[in-house]
Motif scaffolding. Structure first.
Motif, PDB file in Angstrom:
ATOM      1  N   LYS A   1      -8.640  -0.127   8.863  1.00 43.02           N
ATOM      2  CA  LYS A   1      -9.602  -1.547   8.596  1.00 43.02           C
ATOM      3  C   LYS A   1      -9.401  -2.581   9.814  1.00 43.02           C
ATOM      4  O   LYS A   1      -8.405  -2.373  10.462  1.00 43.02           O
ATOM      5  CB  LYS A   1      -8.873  -1.806   7.545  1.00 43.02           C
TER       6      LYS A   1
ATOM      7  N   SER B   1     -10.743  -6.159  -1.932  1.00 43.03           N
ATOM      8  CA  SER B   1     -11.547  -5.783  -1.069  1.00 43.03           C
ATOM      9  C   SER B   1     -11.582  -4.835   0.344  1.00 43.03           C
ATOM     10  O   SER B   1     -11.868  -4.093   0.699  1.00 43.03           O
ATOM     11  CB  SER B   1     -12.081  -7.687   0.164  1.00 43.03           C
ATOM     12  N   LEU B   2      -9.879  -5.103   0.316  1.00 43.59           N
ATOM     13  CA  LEU B   2      -9.372  -3.936   1.684  1.00 43.59           C
ATOM     14  C   LEU B   2      -9.131  -2.611   0.570  1.00 43.59           C
ATOM     15  O   LEU B   2      -8.685  -1.598   1.494  1.00 43.59           O
ATOM     16  CB  LEU B   2      -8.417  -4.540   2.233  1.00 43.59           C
TER      17      LEU B   2
ATOM     18  N   TYR C   1     -15.637  -6.497  11.767  1.00 42.25           N
ATOM     19  CA  TYR C   1     -14.601  -6.133  11.165  1.00 42.25           C
ATOM     20  C   TYR C   1     -14.114  -5.898   9.213  1.00 42.25           C
ATOM     21  O   TYR C   1     -15.527  -5.899   8.833  1.00 42.25           O
ATOM     22  CB  TYR C   1     -13.683  -7.479  11.248  1.00 42.25           C
ATOM     23  N   SER C   2     -13.240  -5.351   9.161  1.00 41.85           N
ATOM     24  CA  SER C   2     -13.435  -5.027   7.543  1.00 41.85           C
ATOM     25  C   SER C   2     -13.322  -6.096   6.633  1.00 41.85           C
ATOM     26  O   SER C   2     -13.997  -6.858   5.716  1.00 41.85           O
ATOM     27  CB  SER C   2     -12.338  -3.608   7.144  1.00 41.85           C
ATOM     28  N   GLU C   3     -12.414  -7.174   6.994  1.00 40.60           N
ATOM     29  CA  GLU C   3     -13.113  -8.850   6.375  1.00 40.60           C
ATOM     30  C   GLU C   3     -11.699 -10.249   8.100  1.00 40.60           C
ATOM     31  O   GLU C   3     -11.473  -9.060   8.814  1.00 40.60           O
ATOM     32  CB  GLU C   3     -12.234  -8.389   5.500  1.00 40.60           C
TER      33      GLU C   3
ATOM     34  N   LEU D   1      -8.761 -10.513  -1.216  1.00 37.91           N
ATOM     35  CA  LEU D   1      -8.670  -9.572  -0.059  1.00 37.91           C
ATOM     36  C   LEU D   1      -7.632  -8.367  -0.586  1.00 37.91           C
ATOM     37  O   LEU D   1      -8.510  -7.121   0.158  1.00 37.91           O
ATOM     38  CB  LEU D   1      -7.916 -10.447   1.145  1.00 37.91           C
TER      39      LEU D   1
ATOM     40  N   ILE E   1      -9.083  -6.051  10.519  1.00 39.64           N
ATOM     41  CA  ILE E   1      -9.125  -7.435  10.559  1.00 39.64           C
ATOM     42  C   ILE E   1      -8.569  -8.558  10.927  1.00 39.64           C
ATOM     43  O   ILE E   1      -8.069  -8.377  11.903  1.00 39.64           O
ATOM     44  CB  ILE E   1      -7.813  -7.373   8.586  1.00 39.64           C
TER      45      ILE E   1
ATOM     46  N   THR F   1       0.712  -1.275  -0.002  1.00 43.73           N
ATOM     47  CA  THR F   1       0.042   0.333  -0.262  1.00 43.73           C
ATOM     48  C   THR F   1       1.002   1.190  -0.034  1.00 43.73           C
ATOM     49  O   THR F   1       2.171   1.033  -0.056  1.00 43.73           O
ATOM     50  CB  THR F   1      -1.436   0.121   1.644  1.00 43.73           C
TER      51      THR F   1
END
Length: 178
Positions: A34, A105-106, A83-85, A102, A36, A2
């Motif tokens: 986020k 998605s994130l 949770y975000s994921e 993932l 997770i 990122t």
């Protein structure tokens, strides 16, 4: 993976019902937030747990460890909207399509599979010995098949026949169908 630095916190063997737990990261200021949760399948989690305790010459209470995994996994699903994921570690390690899902998605940028082979010089987990995996050898850690060393133990046979565990494992696997 990122443009932004990522601050990761690992909580192990904590009480998810502790009222102070959810406020413990309130000091972190970020435009990206986020949450997770990472879940391992019981076979690999228990293998890591037992290996870690044996490595440190600590006594192992497998009944307590199994109960901890069930409690953690159950609570993760009960609170999944927080949770975000929810990430299934076993599939994350073994399946590039799941990692791609993932990643998207994130909303991460700079996707790079090379990061999977990086390893800290040392770590606190049962896989680390301080030198074997440090030089871009992380993929050599057979973290998904350690359970095979334990398949003849009483506790391993018990978890294979435990309906609650079988149902939770199915829920984990169902998360990854995308």
């Amino acid at each position: 993976t990122t443009d932004n630095k990522i601050l990761l916190y690992s909580y192990r063997n904590i009480n998810l019902n502790d009222p102070d737990f959810h406020t413990s990261l309130s000091f972190v200021e970020s435009t990206i937030n986020k949450s997770i949760i990472l879940i391992r399948g019981i076979n690999n989690w228990m293998s890591s747990y037992v290996t870690w305790h044996n490595k440190n010459q600590w006594s192992v209470n497998t009944d307590q460890a199994i109960s901890l995994w069930i409690d953690f996994t159950t609570k993760a699903f009960e609170n999944k909207n927080q949770y975000s994921e929810i990430v299934y570690f076993d599939k994350f390690i073994s399946n590039q399509n799941y990692r791609n899902y993932l990643f998207n998605s994130l909303k991460l940028s700079h996707k790079n599979e090379k990061c999977l082979d990086k390893c800290l010089l040392y770590g606190g987990g049962s896989s680390f010995d301080g030198s074997t995996y440090k030089d871009k050898n992380a993929k050599q850690m057979d973290v998904l098949n350690r359970w095979k060393h334990f398949e003849n133990t009483v506790w391993f046979k018990e978890i294979q026949n435990n309906k609650e565990i079988i149902d939770l494992n199915k829920k984990i696997e169902d998360l990854t169908i995308h």
